[in-house]
Design a protein around this motif. Structure first.
Motif, PDB file in Angstrom:
ATOM      1  N   ILE A 287       0.839  -1.197   0.000  1.00 45.81           N
ATOM      2  CA  ILE A 287       0.000   0.000   0.000  1.00 45.81           C
ATOM      3  C   ILE A 287       0.875   1.248   0.000  1.00 45.81           C
ATOM      4  O   ILE A 287       0.670   2.185  -0.776  1.00 45.81           O
ATOM      5  N   GLU A 288       1.882   1.247   0.848  1.00 43.82           N
ATOM      6  CA  GLU A 288       2.785   2.395   0.969  1.00 43.82           C
ATOM      7  C   GLU A 288       3.490   2.708  -0.344  1.00 43.82           C
ATOM      8  O   GLU A 288       3.723   3.877  -0.678  1.00 43.82           O
ATOM      9  N   ASN A 289       3.791   1.667  -1.111  1.00 44.07           N
ATOM     10  CA  ASN A 289       4.522   1.850  -2.366  1.00 44.07           C
ATOM     11  C   ASN A 289       3.619   1.937  -3.589  1.00 44.07           C
ATOM     12  O   ASN A 289       4.107   1.916  -4.719  1.00 44.07           O
ATOM     13  N   GLY A 290       2.314   2.009  -3.375  1.00 44.66           N
ATOM     14  CA  GLY A 290       1.389   2.226  -4.476  1.00 44.66           C
ATOM     15  C   GLY A 290       1.079   1.006  -5.321  1.00 44.66           C
ATOM     16  O   GLY A 290       0.515   1.129  -6.409  1.00 44.66           O
ATOM     17  N   ASN A 291       1.425  -0.195  -4.831  1.00 46.20           N
ATOM     18  CA  ASN A 291       1.164  -1.421  -5.583  1.00 46.20           C
ATOM     19  C   ASN A 291      -0.227  -2.000  -5.336  1.00 46.20           C
ATOM     20  O   ASN A 291      -0.742  -2.761  -6.157  1.00 46.20           O
ATOM     21  N   ALA A 292      -0.813  -1.664  -4.191  1.00 44.85           N
ATOM     22  CA  ALA A 292      -2.113  -2.231  -3.821  1.00 44.85           C
ATOM     23  C   ALA A 292      -2.889  -1.248  -2.960  1.00 44.85           C
ATOM     24  O   ALA A 292      -2.316  -0.328  -2.352  1.00 44.85           O
ATOM     25  N   GLU A 293      -4.187  -1.473  -2.911  1.00 47.66           N
ATOM     26  CA  GLU A 293      -5.068  -0.687  -2.050  1.00 47.66           C
ATOM     27  C   GLU A 293      -6.198  -1.597  -1.580  1.00 47.66           C
ATOM     28  O   GLU A 293      -6.736  -2.383  -2.367  1.00 47.66           O
ATOM     29  N   ILE A 294      -6.537  -1.528  -0.304  1.00 48.31           N
ATOM     30  CA  ILE A 294      -7.657  -2.290   0.235  1.00 48.31           C
ATOM     31  C   ILE A 294      -8.909  -1.439   0.052  1.00 48.31           C
ATOM     32  O   ILE A 294      -9.053  -0.390   0.688  1.00 48.31           O
ATOM     33  N   VAL A 295      -9.803  -1.863  -0.824  1.00 56.68           N
ATOM     34  CA  VAL A 295     -10.986  -1.050  -1.153  1.00 56.68           C
ATOM     35  C   VAL A 295     -12.263  -1.606  -0.538  1.00 56.68           C
ATOM     36  O   VAL A 295     -13.297  -0.941  -0.591  1.00 56.68           O
ATOM     37  N   ALA A 296     -12.210  -2.815   0.044  1.00 56.25           N
ATOM     38  CA  ALA A 296     -13.405  -3.405   0.648  1.00 56.25           C
ATOM     39  C   ALA A 296     -12.994  -4.441   1.682  1.00 56.25           C
ATOM     40  O   ALA A 296     -12.017  -5.176   1.477  1.00 56.25           O
ATOM     41  N   VAL A 297     -13.727  -4.484   2.791  1.00 61.41           N
ATOM     42  CA  VAL A 297     -13.504  -5.503   3.816  1.00 61.41           C
ATOM     43  C   VAL A 297     -14.852  -6.031   4.282  1.00 61.41           C
ATOM     44  O   VAL A 297     -15.847  -5.307   4.295  1.00 61.41           O
ATOM     45  N   CYS A 298     -14.864  -7.304   4.665  1.00 63.54           N
ATOM     46  CA  CYS A 298     -16.122  -7.935   5.067  1.00 63.54           C
ATOM     47  C   CYS A 298     -15.886  -8.906   6.213  1.00 63.54           C
ATOM     48  O   CYS A 298     -14.968  -9.747   6.138  1.00 63.54           O
ATOM     49  N   ASP A 299     -16.690  -8.791   7.250  1.00 62.57           N
ATOM     50  CA  ASP A 299     -16.690  -9.764   8.333  1.00 62.57           C
ATOM     51  C   ASP A 299     -17.992  -9.590   9.105  1.00 62.57           C
ATOM     52  O   ASP A 299     -18.476  -8.457   9.273  1.00 62.57           O
ATOM     53  N   ILE A 300     -18.564 -10.690   9.574  1.00 67.36           N
ATOM     54  CA  ILE A 300     -19.844 -10.586  10.269  1.00 67.36           C
ATOM     55  C   ILE A 300     -19.678 -10.116  11.711  1.00 67.36           C
ATOM     56  O   ILE A 300     -20.667  -9.797  12.368  1.00 67.36           O
ATOM     57  N   GLN A 301     -18.426 -10.062  12.191  1.00 66.84           N
ATOM     58  CA  GLN A 301     -18.173  -9.524  13.519  1.00 66.84           C
ATOM     59  C   GLN A 301     -17.682  -8.082  13.379  1.00 66.84           C
ATOM     60  O   GLN A 301     -16.632  -7.809  12.800  1.00 66.84           O
ATOM     61  N   GLU A 302     -18.459  -7.150  13.936  1.00 68.11           N
ATOM     62  CA  GLU A 302     -18.189  -5.719  13.770  1.00 68.11           C
ATOM     63  C   GLU A 302     -16.814  -5.332  14.283  1.00 68.11           C
ATOM     64  O   GLU A 302     -16.130  -4.480  13.695  1.00 68.11           O
ATOM     65  N   GLU A 303     -16.366  -5.968  15.362  1.00 66.75           N
ATOM     66  CA  GLU A 303     -15.063  -5.615  15.919  1.00 66.75           C
ATOM     67  C   GLU A 303     -13.920  -5.948  14.958  1.00 66.75           C
ATOM     68  O   GLU A 303     -12.877  -5.280  14.960  1.00 66.75           O
ATOM     69  N   ASN A 304     -14.109  -6.969  14.129  1.00 69.32           N
ATOM     70  CA  ASN A 304     -13.078  -7.313  13.144  1.00 69.32           C
ATOM     71  C   ASN A 304     -13.011  -6.267  12.023  1.00 69.32           C
ATOM     72  O   ASN A 304     -11.927  -5.916  11.557  1.00 69.32           O
ATOM     73  N   VAL A 305     -14.163  -5.798  11.603  1.00 69.07           N
ATOM     74  CA  VAL A 305     -14.191  -4.723  10.598  1.00 69.07           C
ATOM     75  C   VAL A 305     -13.566  -3.454  11.172  1.00 69.07           C
ATOM     76  O   VAL A 305     -12.777  -2.776  10.501  1.00 69.07           O
ATOM     77  N   ASP A 306     -13.872  -3.143  12.429  1.00 69.63           N
ATOM     78  CA  ASP A 306     -13.292  -1.970  13.067  1.00 69.63           C
ATOM     79  C   ASP A 306     -11.768  -2.084  13.147  1.00 69.63           C
ATOM     80  O   ASP A 306     -11.047  -1.093  12.963  1.00 69.63           O
ATOM     81  N   TYR A 307     -11.288  -3.301  13.432  1.00 72.56           N
ATOM     82  CA  TYR A 307      -9.838  -3.516  13.474  1.00 72.56           C
ATOM     83  C   TYR A 307      -9.207  -3.158  12.126  1.00 72.56           C
ATOM     84  O   TYR A 307      -8.178  -2.469  12.072  1.00 72.56           O
ATOM     85  N   ALA A 308      -9.819  -3.628  11.045  1.00 66.66           N
ATOM     86  CA  ALA A 308      -9.277  -3.360   9.714  1.00 66.66           C
ATOM     87  C   ALA A 308      -9.267  -1.862   9.414  1.00 66.66           C
ATOM     88  O   ALA A 308      -8.281  -1.331   8.883  1.00 66.66           O
ATOM     89  N   LEU A 309     -10.354  -1.183   9.743  1.00 69.08           N
ATOM     90  CA  LEU A 309     -10.424   0.254   9.484  1.00 69.08           C
ATOM     91  C   LEU A 309      -9.374   1.019  10.279  1.00 69.08           C
ATOM     92  O   LEU A 309      -8.714   1.930   9.757  1.00 69.08           O
ATOM     93  N   ASN A 310      -9.189   0.648  11.536  1.00 69.36           N
ATOM     94  CA  ASN A 310      -8.182   1.311  12.362  1.00 69.36           C
ATOM     95  C   ASN A 310      -6.773   1.041  11.857  1.00 69.36           C
ATOM     96  O   ASN A 310      -5.917   1.935  11.878  1.00 69.36           O
ATOM     97  N   HIS A 311      -6.554  -0.183  11.390  1.00 69.42           N
ATOM     98  CA  HIS A 311      -5.225  -0.518  10.883  1.00 69.42           C
ATOM     99  C   HIS A 311      -4.896   0.262   9.613  1.00 69.42           C
ATOM    100  O   HIS A 311      -3.752   0.677   9.412  1.00 69.42           O
ATOM    101  N   LEU A 312      -5.893   0.470   8.774  1.00 64.88           N
ATOM    102  CA  LEU A 312      -5.656   1.077   7.462  1.00 64.88           C
ATOM    103  C   LEU A 312      -5.713   2.605   7.460  1.00 64.88           C
ATOM    104  O   LEU A 312      -5.278   3.239   6.496  1.00 64.88           O
ATOM    105  N   LYS A 313      -6.229   3.207   8.521  1.00 62.51           N
ATOM    106  CA  LYS A 313      -6.492   4.655   8.479  1.00 62.51           C
ATOM    107  C   LYS A 313      -5.228   5.478   8.272  1.00 62.51           C
ATOM    108  O   LYS A 313      -5.291   6.570   7.679  1.00 62.51           O
ATOM    109  N   ASP A 314      -4.080   4.978   8.719  1.00 59.97           N
ATOM    110  CA  ASP A 314      -2.818   5.695   8.519  1.00 59.97           C
ATOM    111  C   ASP A 314      -2.007   5.126   7.358  1.00 59.97           C
ATOM    112  O   ASP A 314      -0.911   5.611   7.079  1.00 59.97           O
TER     113      ASP A 314
END
Length: 464
Positions: free
Chosen positions: A80-107
Motif C-alpha cells: 500500500i505504501e509503495n502504491g502497488n495495492a489498495e484495500i478497497v473493501a472488507v467484510c466480516d460478520i463480527q463488527e469488531e473485526n471490521v473496526d480492526y481493519a479500518l483502524n489498521h488502514l487509516k494511517d
C-alpha cells in the motif's frame, strides 16, 4: 450401459463427488473411482501459464478478518505504501473485526475501504463491487468454493486460503470456472515461500539433488487447544470436520512445496493415492478432560497417505493435529545426489563413490555454506523487507503476498495456478475415499486436460 455410467447419468456426478466421502453410503463408494476417471477430460488446461493484463495498483477486497485475516491484512502495508495495492473493501460478520481493519488502514491509505458484514451473505455484495480487482478469501472452509466461484463470475481474480475446496466436485467447479471466465483463482499457500523450502527448490534447480525419487511431508501440529476452544474458531467449525470425516484435511503446507520440488503439473503429475488412518484416541480423550461436547471423533489421530507420480516418484504425506507433539512438516527430499530432512533442517551430500559406513549430515559450517550459496534470490531480495513482517509466519506470508501482487502489477503468470490449487486440495477427498475403501489405491484425476505433460520452469523461481 456400464453401471457406473448409468449411475452417473441418473444421479449426476455431484451425488458422488459433492460430499465428504466418509458420509457416502457404502453402496455408492464402489462406483466413485470410475466417476473420478470419467471427469479427467473435462478441463482444457487453458490457464497454464495464463497472464492477464497488468494492474498498476491492485484493488483488493478481503472477506474474513478473523485470526488469519488480520495477519494477511498487515502483509499489505508495504505494498500500500509503495502504491502497488489498495484495500478497497472488507467484510466480516463480527463488527469488531471490521473496526480492526479500518483502524489498521487509516494511517496506511487515503481512502477508507467500503465495509460489509450485516449478515453471512454480505460477501456477495463485496464481490460485485465495481472497483475490486482481487478478492482475498480468508473464511471457514465451507465458504471457500462458493466465494471463489461467485467472485470469478463477477470478473474478479481470487486468492483463497487453504484448502480451495474439500470435495472433488468443488475442485472441478473451481478449475472449469477459472478456465471459462479467464480469472486467476489460486490458493495462497505460504509454505511455498518459506526460506528453507525456497532454498531447497533452488538447490534442486541447480542440480544439487540430482534426480529426485522420493519426498515426505506433513502437517503435524498439535491443534487440540484450538479445535476445542469455543473462541478460537467461530462456532467451533473446524473440529466439526473431525467429528464427521476421516482422512487428511490439511494437505497443502506439505504438498505445496513438494509439488514444486517434483515439477508436479510441469512435466509430472500425481497418478495414484492410497491412504490409511490410525485409530482415534488423543482428541477425544482431551475433549473428555476439558468437558467438551466433541468426544465422538471420526478422524483418526494420524492419517498417512502415499502418492505415486506419473514418472514413478513417491510421496508420503501425513496429517496429525490430535497428538501432543512438536510441530513438523517433515520436508524430506531424496535425490540421487543429496538428501534433506527438516525439523531441524539437515543436509546430506552423497560422495562420488559409495561408502560402507560413515554417512553423516553435513556439519554446521558446511551446511551453512550450502545455505548461503543456494539461498533463493527471492529471499535475498526481500530479506530486509520481510524482516519487518515476522508476525506473518516468520516473513513468508509477506513474501507470498508480495509475489501475488507484483505478478498482477506486471501482468505475469502467478507462481501458483488454479491447477496446483485443485491438485493439492483434491488429496483431501481422495484420502477420505481411500480410507473408506480400506486403503485401496485410487486413481488421481487430471485437472489440467493433459497439459501437465508439458515441462515448464517453476514460476516461483523467476526474478520479478
Amino acid at each position: 450401459m456400464k453401471r457406473a455410467n448409468f449411475l452417473k447419468s441418473l444421479l449426476g456426478v455431484s451425488a458422488f463427488l459433492g460430499s465428504p466421502f466418509s458420509s457416502i453410503a457404502n453402496g455408492g463408494v464402489d462406483e466413485i473411482e470410475d466417476l473420478i476417471s470419467s471427469m479427467s477430460g473435462s478441463s482444457t488446461g487453458s490457464m497454464v501459464g495464463y497472464a492477464d493484463s497488468p494492474i498498476s495498483k491492485v484493488k483488493v477486497g478481503i472477506i474474513g478478518l478473523g485470526n488469519r485475516g488480520k495477519t494477511l491484512l498487515q502483509m499489505f502495508d508495504y505494498l500500500i505504501e509503495n502504491g502497488n495495492a489498495e484495500i478497497v473493501a472488507v467484510c466480516d460478520i463480527q463488527e469488531e473485526n471490521v473496526d480492526y481493519a479500518l483502524n489498521h488502514l487509516k494511517d496506511k491509505q487515503k481512502k477508507k475501504p467500503k465495509t460489509y458484514g450485516k449478515d453471512e451473505n454480505s460477501w456477495e455484495d463485496l464481490v460485485q463491487q465495481d472497483n475490486v480487482d482481487l478478492v482475498l478469501v480468508v473464511t471457514p472452509w465451507r465458504w471457500h468454493t462458493p466465494m471463489a466461484l461467485k467472485a470469478m463470475e463477477s470478473g474478479k481474480h481470487v486468492a483463497c486460503e487453504v484448502p480451495i475446496s474439500y470435495t472433488l466436485e468443488d475442485c472441478w467447479k473451481i478449475v472449469q470456472t477459472a478456465e471459462r471466465t479467464k480469472r486467476h483463482c489460486i490458493m495462497i499457500e505460504n509454505c511455498c515461500y518459506n526460506a528453507e523450502e525456497l532454498w531447497i527448490m533452488n538447490m534442486i534447480q541447480e542440480g544439487v539433488f540430482g534426480e529426485l525419487t522420493h519426498a515426505e511431508c506433513a502437517y503435524n501440529h498439535d491443534l487440540r487447544a484450538h479445535l476445542l476452544s469455543q473462541d478460537y474458531y467461530q462456532d467451533q467449525w473446524r473440529v466439526k470436520h473431525h467429528a464427521e470425516r476421516n482422512g487428511n484435511f490439511y494437505t497443502t503446507h506439505g504438498i505445496g512445496p513438494v509439488g514444486f520440488y517434483m515439477g508436479i503439473g510441469r512435466g509430472d503429475t500425481f497418478s495414484r493415492i492410497c491412504s490409511m488412518s490410525s485409530q482415534e484416541a488423543a482428541l477425544s480423550s482431551t475433549a473428555k478432560r476439558l468437558g467438551s461436547k466433541f468426544t465422538d471423533i471420526a478422524c483418526g489421530d494420524v492419517n498417512t497417505s502415499l502418492i505415486q507420480t506419473a514418472k514413478g516418484k513417491s510421496i508420503m504425506i501425513q496429517f496429525d493435529v490430535h497428538t501432543g507433539r512438536p510441530y513438523s512438516r517433515i520436508n524430506q527430499v531424496i535425490g540421487t545426489k543429496a538428501v534433506h530432512e527438516g525439523y531441524p533442517s539437515r543436509l546430506f551430500i552423497d560422495s562420488e563413490e559409495p561408502v560402507f559406513w560413515g554417512h553423516e549430515w553435513l556439519n554446521i559450517d558446511d551446511y551453512q555454506t550450502y545455505r548461503n550459496k543456494y539461498e533463493h534470490p527471492m529471499v535475498s531480495k526481500l530479506k530486509n523487507i520481510s524482516e519487518g513482517f515476522k508476525q506473518g509466519h516468520g516473513g513468508m506470508d509477506f513474501v507470498m503476498i508480495y509475489r501475488l501482487i507484483t505478478c498482477l502489477n506486471k501482468g505475469l503468470p502467478l507462481d501458483i495456478d488454479v491447477y496446483d490449487s485443485a491438485m493439492w486440495s483434491a488429496i483431501t477427498p481422495l484420502s477420505e475415499l481411500s480410507v473408506a475403501k480400506k486403503s485401496s489405491s485410487i486413481e488421481f484425476p487430471d485437472f489440467t486436460g493433459g497439459k501437465w505433460k508439458e515441462e515448464r520452469p517453476l514460476e516461483v523461481m523467476r526474478d520479478i
